[in-house]
Write a protein that holds these residues in place. Structure first.
Motif, short mmCIF file in Angstrom:
data_model
loop_
_atom_site.label_atom_id
_atom_site.label_comp_id
_atom_site.label_asym_id
_atom_site.label_seq_id
_atom_site.Cartn_x
_atom_site.Cartn_y
_atom_site.Cartn_z
N ALA A 81 0.77 -1.24 0.00
CA ALA A 81 0.00 0.00 0.00
C ALA A 81 0.80 1.29 0.00
O ALA A 81 0.28 2.31 0.38
CB ALA A 81 -0.96 0.00 1.18
N HIS B 62 -0.54 5.88 2.51
CA HIS B 62 -1.34 4.66 2.51
C HIS B 62 -2.81 5.08 2.58
O HIS B 62 -3.43 5.03 3.65
CB HIS B 62 -1.00 3.78 3.71
N PHE C 180 -5.72 3.82 1.48
CA PHE C 180 -6.77 2.84 1.79
C PHE C 180 -6.85 2.63 3.29
O PHE C 180 -7.93 2.56 3.88
CB PHE C 180 -6.45 1.52 1.07
N GLU D 77 -5.32 0.00 -5.19
CA GLU D 77 -5.56 0.76 -3.97
C GLU D 77 -6.81 1.63 -4.12
O GLU D 77 -6.99 2.30 -5.15
CB GLU D 77 -4.36 1.66 -3.67
N PRO E 149 -9.78 -1.37 4.46
CA PRO E 149 -8.98 -2.24 3.61
C PRO E 149 -9.53 -3.67 3.60
O PRO E 149 -10.21 -4.10 4.54
CB PRO E 149 -7.58 -2.19 4.24
N ALA F 208 -3.51 -6.70 0.52
CA ALA F 208 -3.52 -5.88 -0.69
C ALA F 208 -4.19 -6.63 -1.84
O ALA F 208 -4.06 -7.84 -1.98
CB ALA F 208 -2.10 -5.50 -1.07
#
Length: 261
Positions: A20, A46, A48, A183, A203, A208
């Protein structure tokens, strides 16, 4: 050409240290109603997770391409501190001059960032496409970067529930089997205060989201929610080393999806 893979079917967990990192070229809307100066935030974050913000060095390049003509915007960069949910870090603000109708491909080539936990450098070359008056001019043309994601759908005209496809390039050639991290910008920056906002999503539990490009460097992702979506082709660039350490030179593209009304 073999059928491309849907990223939604390829969600996978990555190591925490690799997840991320995303370079943002952020503005509130990609569609510009009238001529003027469009504010933009350059942030390494980052989004998310609404998580840790990384310090940006002075970008190596910041420019736009309109009607095939490149314009240097580096003199418009202003150092800032971006306030995330857990920390603040060095970032930049700028304005992008949008006058005539058409596309404006805005590119940031950041200085490599040293990720101490992995003992590597990361350089995320980021693109976003603004448009004025819905006239398409440049969105489907490569910019000539060391590595980039070429949109195969208009990146500012994506409908929630549809799919988005892109092609990963390095020195203008497709990157077979490229790994693309996906993302969602769950927390969009507030450019007036240069700070984060409350996230509108969490998230994925599995880590990911990842897609693998086909032999032509093409990937496809199903867009489940309105907002900004980022795609980072990890290590797709030709440079592999910086200051004696491993370098991950990534291609990043941001698109914006809207609900059909």
């Amino acid at each position: 050409m073999k059928q491309t893979y849907l990223a939604a079917a390829l969600a996978a967990a990555l190591p925490v240290t690799a997840s991320a990192h995303f370079q943002l070229n952020y503005t509130e809307s990609l569609l510009v109603d009238r001529p003027g100066e469009v504010p933009m935030g350059l942030i390494f974050w980052h989004p998310f997770e609404n998580g840790h913000v990384m310090d940006m060095g002075v970008p190596q390049e910041f420019f736009m391409v309109h009607n095939g003509e490149r314009t240097d915007l580096s003199d418009r960069l202003q150092p800032q501190r971006f306030k995330g949910a857990t920390n603040d870090a060095a970032a930049y603000s700028a304005t992008v001059p949008v006058k005539r109708s058409g596309d404006y491909v805005v590119v940031t080539v950041p200085a490599p960032y040293y990720e101490e936990s992995e003992d590597i450098y990361i350089q995320q070359i980021a693109k976003v496409v603004l448009n004025r008056n819905t006239l398409p001019t440049d969105w489907d043309q490569p910019v000539g970067l060391p590595t980039e994601i070429l949109p195969l759908n208009k990146p500012y005209n994506v409908i929630t529930g549809s799919t988005f496809s892109g092609q990963v390039l390095a020195d203008g050639e497709p990157v077979p089997g490229a790994e693309i991290e996906v993302e969602y910008m769950a927390a969009e920056p507030d450019l007036s205060g240069f700070s984060t906002t409350a996230p509108v999503a969490q998230p994925m539990a599995g880590g990911a989201i990842v897609a693998i490009a086909d032999e032509n460097g093409v990937f496809t992702f199903g867009i489940p929610k309105a907002g900004y979506w980022g795609f980072a082709a990890l290590g797709s660039g030709p440079l592999r080393e910086h200051e004696g350490k491993e370098l991950s030179q990534d291609a990043v593209l941001w698109i914006r999806a809207e609900d059909l009304k």
